[in-house]
Enzyme design. Sequence first.
Site, PDB file in Angstrom:
ATOM      1  N   SER A 117       8.072  -3.651  10.766  1.00 47.06           N
ATOM      2  CA  SER A 117       7.285  -2.524  10.259  1.00 47.06           C
ATOM      3  C   SER A 117       5.958  -2.423  10.988  1.00 47.06           C
ATOM      4  O   SER A 117       5.385  -3.431  11.412  1.00 47.06           O
ATOM      5  CB  SER A 117       7.022  -2.708   8.759  1.00 47.06           C
ATOM      6  OG  SER A 117       6.085  -1.759   8.292  1.00 47.06           O
ATOM      7  N   TYR A 141       3.599  -6.858   1.831  1.00 49.96           N
ATOM      8  CA  TYR A 141       4.733  -6.311   2.577  1.00 49.96           C
ATOM      9  C   TYR A 141       4.544  -6.516   4.075  1.00 49.96           C
ATOM     10  O   TYR A 141       5.419  -7.037   4.777  1.00 49.96           O
ATOM     11  CB  TYR A 141       4.908  -4.827   2.267  1.00 49.96           C
ATOM     12  CG  TYR A 141       5.901  -4.149   3.178  1.00 49.96           C
ATOM     13  CD1 TYR A 141       7.255  -4.445   3.077  1.00 49.96           C
ATOM     14  CD2 TYR A 141       5.492  -3.246   4.150  1.00 49.96           C
ATOM     15  CE1 TYR A 141       8.189  -3.845   3.920  1.00 49.96           C
ATOM     16  CE2 TYR A 141       6.402  -2.635   4.993  1.00 49.96           C
ATOM     17  CZ  TYR A 141       7.748  -2.942   4.883  1.00 49.96           C
ATOM     18  OH  TYR A 141       8.654  -2.365   5.722  1.00 49.96           O
ATOM     19  N   LYS A 145       6.764  -9.012   6.657  1.00 52.73           N
ATOM     20  CA  LYS A 145       7.468  -8.563   7.857  1.00 52.73           C
ATOM     21  C   LYS A 145       7.020  -9.346   9.089  1.00 52.73           C
ATOM     22  O   LYS A 145       7.826  -9.678   9.964  1.00 52.73           O
ATOM     23  CB  LYS A 145       7.263  -7.061   8.062  1.00 52.73           C
ATOM     24  CG  LYS A 145       8.074  -6.197   7.112  1.00 52.73           C
ATOM     25  CD  LYS A 145       9.565  -6.376   7.344  1.00 52.73           C
ATOM     26  CE  LYS A 145      10.398  -5.418   6.546  1.00 52.73           C
ATOM     27  NZ  LYS A 145      11.846  -5.590   6.805  1.00 52.73           N
TER      28      LYS A 145
END
Length: 327
Positions: A117, A141, A145
Site C-alpha cells: 500500500s 495499517y 503493510k
Amino acid sequence: MTWLVTGGAGYIGAHVVRAFQDEGIGVVALDDLSSGHREFVPAAVPFVEGTILDTGLFRRTLDAHQVVGVVHLAGFKYAGVSVQRPLHTYEQNVTGTVSVLQAMQDAGVDKMVFSSSAATFGTPTTDLVTEASPTRPESPYGESKLIGEWLLRDQATATGLRHTSLRYFNVVGSGSTEVYDSSPHNLFPLVIEALLEGRTPRINGDDYDTPDGTCVRDYIHVADLAVSHVSAARALSAGTPLEPVYNLGSGEGLSVRQIMEAMARGTGVDFTPEIHARRPGDPDRIVASGDLAARDIDWRMRHTIDEMVTSAWEARRAHLDPTAQES
C-alpha cells in the site's frame, strides 16, 4: 501452473482472479468472506472459504491445487479504522502474512506477489512519490503493510523466496459488471451510494494547497491493477529479476473536486457537492510515479477518469435489487 489469490472474493482480488483467467493461467481463490462476496468469484474458479490465519488449511490448499505461487491480497485494509483496531489489524496483516509464508515454505511454494500500500509512505515530502521515497507510515495499517514487505525480504534471504510488492493508492472502477467496490470507506462507493439514495455527496475540505483547494490523489482502474499483478506473477515464474517494490501510480493525480465533476458526468446525476471540514491527517497531495512498474510489469493507465466512473456506476447498478429499482 496454478496461482492462489488470497482475498480472491474481494473487489480487487476478484479482478486479479479474472486477469489470471484471461491469460489462461490456472487460479484458485481463498477468502474468509469477511468483506468479500462469494458471487464475485467466477463459477469455473475453485474457491476455498477460510482464513489465512489457518496455516494448515492454507498448506492443504496449496497441495491440493498444485499451486506454484501466491498473490497475497487478503488483509484488513482500512487505515482510519486501524487506529481504533490496531491488534486486529496486526493479526490480519502481519500474523496472517506469517501464516501464508509458513504454509508456502512447508509446501515448497517459492513465489509471491504481495499487495502492499501507498500507506507505507505516510505524508510525502515531495510532489511525486517514487520507490526510493522514505517510508513513514502513520497508521497501524500502513505499518502492517511495511512489515509485510520486510517479512518477504527476510524470507527471501532465508529460503530464496522470489517476490515483489506492489504499492498503490485509490483503486476504482470495474472491469466486469459482476464485481463492484462495496467498501464503506472508499470515495467512489461513498459517492455512488449517496447518489443512489438521493443524498448529496460531500467534500471534506476545500482549502488545501492544491489548484482547486481539494486533496489530490492517485486514482487507478482496478482492471489495470489486476493486469500488473498477473504480469508480476509471470515474471516471477519465468525467473525474470524484479524490483522488491513497485509503485502503481498515475504520475499526475486528480483532485476530489475533479472526481465529483466526473461523477456528475458519468452518472448523469447533476449535483453540487456539500463542503465539510477537513479530516485530520489528510495531506494536500499524494501522487506516485509508475515508471518502474511500466518498465517491468506492464503497468499503464488504460482508462480515463470518465471510464473509471462509468464502469463503477454500471457495476454497482447491476447489483441493485430489481424491486428497489422499480420503486
